[in-house]
Design an enzyme around this catalytic site. Structure first.
Site, short mmCIF file in Angstrom:
data_model
loop_
_atom_site.label_atom_id
_atom_site.label_comp_id
_atom_site.label_asym_id
_atom_site.label_seq_id
_atom_site.Cartn_x
_atom_site.Cartn_y
_atom_site.Cartn_z
N ARG A 103 0.82 -1.33 -0.04
CA ARG A 103 -0.12 -0.19 0.00
C ARG A 103 0.69 1.36 0.07
O ARG A 103 1.71 1.40 0.97
CB ARG A 103 -0.79 -0.01 1.15
CG ARG A 103 -1.56 1.29 1.55
CD ARG A 103 -2.51 1.29 2.74
NE ARG A 103 -3.15 2.46 3.21
CZ ARG A 103 -3.00 3.38 4.07
NH1 ARG A 103 -1.95 2.78 4.87
NH2 ARG A 103 -3.64 4.46 4.43
N ARG A 153 -8.91 20.61 7.51
CA ARG A 153 -7.69 20.79 8.29
C ARG A 153 -7.83 22.16 9.05
O ARG A 153 -8.39 23.16 8.38
CB ARG A 153 -6.52 20.55 7.57
CG ARG A 153 -6.22 19.06 7.29
CD ARG A 153 -4.48 18.74 6.90
NE ARG A 153 -4.41 17.52 6.80
CZ ARG A 153 -3.90 16.60 7.58
NH1 ARG A 153 -3.88 17.11 9.07
NH2 ARG A 153 -3.63 15.17 7.49
N LYS A 192 -13.41 3.31 0.63
CA LYS A 192 -12.99 3.39 2.27
C LYS A 192 -14.25 4.08 3.01
O LYS A 192 -14.69 5.26 2.54
CB LYS A 192 -11.73 4.24 2.52
CG LYS A 192 -10.44 3.65 1.85
CD LYS A 192 -9.25 4.41 1.96
CE LYS A 192 -8.91 4.66 3.41
NZ LYS A 192 -7.53 5.52 3.59
N THR A 222 -6.51 -0.53 10.25
CA THR A 222 -6.37 0.81 11.06
C THR A 222 -6.18 -0.07 12.76
O THR A 222 -6.99 -0.64 13.28
CB THR A 222 -7.39 1.57 11.40
OG1 THR A 222 -7.87 2.19 10.12
CG2 THR A 222 -7.08 2.74 12.34
#
Length: 502
Positions: free
Chosen positions: A55, A96, A242, A300
């Protein structure tokens, strides 16, 4: 654990099946490549330990850096003599915080007032910070929660103006600059594909990557937008969506229908939805992927402690095993292999954990559940290739066959066979290099790349010899094969036969 993947047999005892001849797991392992592992030598160690797919995380690194990963993975794969897939994980749309005055961290106190502003010219301090999401003030309302830095800092919205969102800090914390912002339960107005994503995907197309893991997918049209980018559809690059938000969960069925697979991305998902709901969401997504016959990746913090230590915690080990019990086709390592001190050990331990879980699965019960679901939940007949695939799995059970050979240039029949969760290894014989790499997304599937798909008899003989060399089969074993009468024609699978290993 849902009944589809129970390790307990109908008599109430733990179901134990014969250990497959090879020691690596049939559940495939995806490794994130970072500074710690981006060398041919380190990558060879990961491959030999059990890595199936490499990945590349495009949230970090330049195209020059990722080009070095592509080249190193391909060289390591060639030297190891083991096929490895390449996965491009997009950065995706994100929110962000902006820069802080003098770039210095600031300390926030619980109960203090704090403002988010759309004015990018403002340098932040302990009372205010800018945000990249200009529509924040029109998206949230009083009472909503804003989480910063992976949920480490919580803010409660008190009031909003045209440009600012005024909040109350929930906990003492330290705020750095350029930190991620999550808006739990709120539908955000962000593009599905950013300009950076388009540039990164173009890089991937140019360099023949196999799989795109698309971040922050919220609806089916997000997937279609990516598939319509130049070269994605034409090169048959698989798109793994995802799921990282409540909106993605709400639209899961429509997303699954247009995706090639799903990644259960528990990092952002665990911030976007209540933490107590993550496990149920994981099981729901895996179950639906299993019924649809589409690969599913659990990701994760699976062995997070191995970034620093040579052994995982008991809870992490149990997490990997439960992910296999749930029905994951792949499990993924992130920081463990990208920056961890023990990357090879992490892959080896993950492979052992997955293998242990596979030994205990009740494959017969899984087959019956999936088979019954496929028959009872269709408005039309089961496609011929899928019918042949499910029959091949049943025959492998009846004959105690350790191997199912699938002749396939597209990989579709391989995914049908894997859907019915055989106890046998699936050997995909294909002349397409990309298919050989993509089938590594499906549990139990391993590729054999050949030059031509003509002469079915010789291909079967070649497959059996390949399996003999690896100890997958022995003399006298039954091998089930699926193929098409029209050799080399995708979608023509309509033949099943049984061979005896000489």
């Amino acid at each position: 654990m849902h009944p589809l993947q129970t390790p307990v047999a109908e008599d109430g005892n733990v179901r134990r099946v014969t250990r497959a001849p090879h020691e690596k797991s049939n559940t495939h392992i995806i490794c994130t490549i970072g500074p710690q592992t981006n060398s041919v030598g380190a990558l060879k160690k990961l491959i030999e330990a059990g890595m199936n797919i490499a990945r590349m995380n495009f949230s970090h690194g330049s195209h020059e850096y990722h080009m070095s990963v592509v080249n190193n993975v391909r060289k390591a794969s060639e030297e190891a003599g083991i096929v490895v897939g390449l996965l491009l994980d997009t950065k995706g749309p994100e929110i962000r915080t902006g820069k802080l005055e003098n770039g210095q961290e600031v300390h926030l106190k619980a109960g203090a007032k704090f403002t988010f502003t759309s004015n990018q010219d403002i340098l932040g301090d302990e009372t205010i910070v800018s945000t990249t999401y200009k529509e924040l003030s029109s998206t949230v309302k009083p009472g909503d929660t804003i989480l910063v830095d992976d949920g480490l800092i919580g803010m409660t919205v008190e009031s909003v103006t045209e440009t600012d969102v005024h909040t109350i800090v929930q906990n003492d914390a330290v705020l750095g600059q350029i930190k991620g912002v999550n808006l739990p339960g709120v539908i955000v107005n962000l593009p599905a594909v950013t300009e950076k994503d388009k540039e990164d995907i173009a890089f991937g197309v140019q360099n023949n990557i196999d799989i795109i893991a698309a971040s922050f997918i919220r609806k089916a049209s997000d997937v279609e937008e990516i598939r319509n980018l130049p070269g994605v559809r034409e090169n048959k690059i698989m798109i793994i969506s995802k799921i990282e938000s409540q909106e993605g969960l709400d639209n899961f069925d429509e997303i699954l229908a247009v995706s090639d697979g799903i990644m259960v991305a528990r990092g952002d998902l665990g911030v976007e939805i209540p933490i107590e709901n993550v496990a149920n969401a994981q099981k729901m997504m895996i179950r639906k992927c299993n019924f649809a016959g589409k690969p599913v990746i659990t990701a994760t913090q699976m062995l997070e402690s191995m970034i620093q230590y040579p052994r995982p915690t008991r809870a992490e080990a149990t997490d990997v095993i439960n992910a296999v019990y749930d029905g994951s086709d792949c499990v993924m390592l992130s920081g463990e292999t990208a920056k961890g001190k023990f990357p090879t050990e992490a892959v080896s331990i993950m492979s052992k954990l997955a293998r242990q879980a596979e030994i205990n699965l009740d494959y017969r019960s899984m087959f019956r559940l999936i088979r019954n679901h496929s028959i009872l939940n269709r408005d039309k007949l089961v496609p011929v290739p899928e019918s042949v695939a499910s029959s091949a799995v049943k025959s492998a059970w009846d004959l105690n066959g350790p191997l199912i050979i699938v002749l396939s240039d597209s990989g579709n029949t391989v995914r049908f066979v894997s859907k019915y969760r055989p106890h046998s290894i699936i050997l995909c014989i294909t002349s397409c290099a990309r298919t050989a790499r993509q089938v590594l997304l499906s549990r139990s599937a391993f590729p054999l790349k050949v030059d031509s798909m003509s002469q079915t008899e010789k291909l079967i003989e070649q497959g059996i010899e390949y399996a003999l060399q690896r100890g997958w089969v022995h003399s006298g074993d039954c091998v089930v094969t699926t193929a098409g009468v029209l050799e080399g024609v995708s979608g023509s699978t309509n033949l099943m036969r049984v061979s005896i290993v000489p």
